[in-house]
Structures are given as C-alpha cells and as structure tokens.
Design a protein around this motif. Structure first.
Motif, PDB file in Angstrom:
ATOM      1  N   THR A  84       0.385   5.646  -7.389  1.00 21.25           N
ATOM      2  CA  THR A  84      -0.594   4.916  -7.104  1.00 21.25           C
ATOM      3  C   THR A  84      -0.742   3.931  -7.213  1.00 21.25           C
ATOM      4  N   GLY A  85       0.825   3.534  -7.398  1.00 20.95           N
ATOM      5  CA  GLY A  85       1.170   1.889  -7.261  1.00 20.95           C
ATOM      6  C   GLY A  85       2.604   1.946  -7.050  1.00 20.95           C
ATOM      7  N   ALA A  99       0.533  -1.252  -0.129  1.00 20.76           N
ATOM      8  CA  ALA A  99       0.206  -0.306  -0.373  1.00 20.76           C
ATOM      9  C   ALA A  99       0.904   1.518  -0.045  1.00 20.76           C
ATOM     10  N   THR A 138       1.049   4.733   1.030  1.00 21.81           N
ATOM     11  CA  THR A 138       0.677   5.207   2.066  1.00 21.81           C
ATOM     12  C   THR A 138       1.246   6.957   2.272  1.00 21.81           C
TER      13      THR A 138
END
Length: 229
Positions: free
Chosen positions: A50-51, A38, A40
């Motif tokens: 986003t990733g 995730a 953070t």
C-alpha cells in the motif's frame, strides 16, 4: 527527505535539527513516515504493497540493487566481477532500423578479467574492455536502466558498500583481565568477546609409555639389586 520536500539545503536542515533537537524528539515520539511515492509495481494485477516508509527505504533499496544484479548476471552470462564493473551508460539505446538495415541489438559494453593481460603480459586488476559486447534482452536492459536512475553518469552501477568493521571482529588476544587467574574456579573458561575468533588450543602431545623392564634387567638409571646373603 526534508530537504527534497521543502527545497531547503542540507545545511539548513542540519542546523534546524540541532537547534530544535529534532533527533531526540523523533526518538521519543516514534511513528511512521510515509514517502510521497505512488506504488506502481503489481503482483497478480494488484499493488504489491500500500505504501513505502522512509525508515524501510534503505533496506528496500538494497533488495532492488541485489535483484538487478541477479537479473543482469543471469540473463547475460556475465561473471560476478564483470557485472560489478558495469558503469552508467554501458548500454546505450540501439539505433533505429531503416528500410535497408534492421534495428540494432541492445549491447552492453563491459570489462573482462579472467584472461585480461596488458601489453606487458601482466594481469590488470581493473580488467580491460571486452572486445565483443554482451547482447542483452529486455529484462536485463530494464535492470540497467533502474540502476542508472540511482547512479550518477559514468559511475559504477553496483558500487561496493563500505561497512566499518566492529571492534569485536578485530584480532582478539587475552589480556591480564581476561586471562585465567590462579583463583579461577575449576572448570571455568575465558570466553572471547562476541564476534571474535580466538586461537584454538594446541593439541596435547602424546608420549609413548616406557616399555616394562625384562625379568632380571634393571630399569635405566637404577642400580642392580644386591645378591641375597
């Protein structure tokens, strides 16, 4: 990554990769490989991306370690060699305060090199423990904690990276096949391989011209003119 997700050993993953030729299959069918992590971190209240992809993880890790090094060096005043010599566990958690004693500071136990001397008066290349620890503020402590999550206990927080030297950067000397031949075209030059450092050509030596002989004085090595009949 495969071993971490599936619980298989590295040996099992390596054997399956070779038996099923997964490396060649990956090269023939490239595609994204998102990490199950995730995001953070935020910038302005929004996730900074986003990733994360597996292929970019090494580059992002280098950026993270570099940023931690800059934060530690800038906010503590350490010299670069002192920051690079920090080990995991160098900044223990401060002791909690009591009614009689306030809480202690975050202290960094480091080594110093500039004026380090052993009992014999020699300069130790590994430095010596600094008698007075560095006082660290919260961002510097956070940077150390991030590096400690990437480092085994007792190991260097910023280990040196060993990169093999390419063959092109080795000492280059012209061989018989690369040196100029008598049949080379005029004006052609021999170029070293990329990344090599060829020897600079020697500067030509200037020779002062011989002074013109004075009137009636023969030049050196010549015979005086015979008188006219």
């Amino acid at each position: 990554m495969v071993a971490g997700i599936t619980g298989a050993s590295l040996h099992q993953v390596d054997r399956m990769t070779r038996e099923h030729r997964l490396t060649a299959a990956t090269a023939a069918n490239p595609g994204p490989c998102p990490l199950p992590v995730a995001v953070t971190g935020q910038i302005g209240g929004r996730p900074w991306r986003t990733g994360l992809d597996y292929a970019e993880a090494p580059a992002l890790l280098r950026h993270l370690v570099t940023a931690a090094f800059v934060v530690i060096s800038y906010l503590t005043g350490m010299r670069p060699e002192e920051s690079l010599a920090l080990n995991s566990g160098c900044c223990p958690d401060p002791q909690p305060g009591t009614a009689d004693h306030p809480p202690s500071w975050n202290l960094i136990n480091a080594r110093h090199f500039k004026s380090a001397r052993d009992p014999d008066g020699n300069h130790p290349s590994a430095g010596i423990p600094r008698p007075v620890p560095w006082v660290a503020i919260a961002p510097a402590v956070t940077a150390i904690r991030v590096l400690e999550r990437l480092t085994p206990p007792g190991r260097a927080l910023l280990p040196p990276t060993t990169t093999p030297t390419p063959a092109a950067t080795a000492s280059w000397a012209p061989s018989a096949s690369t040196s100029a031949s008598p049949t080379s075209s005029p004006g052609s030059t021999t170029k070293p391989p990329p990344g090599a450092h060829p020897t600079k050509p020697s500067r030509p030596t200037r020779t002062a011209p011989s002074p013109a002989p004075a009137c009636g004085v023969p030049s050196p090595g010549t015979s005086p003119a015979s008188p006219e009949a």
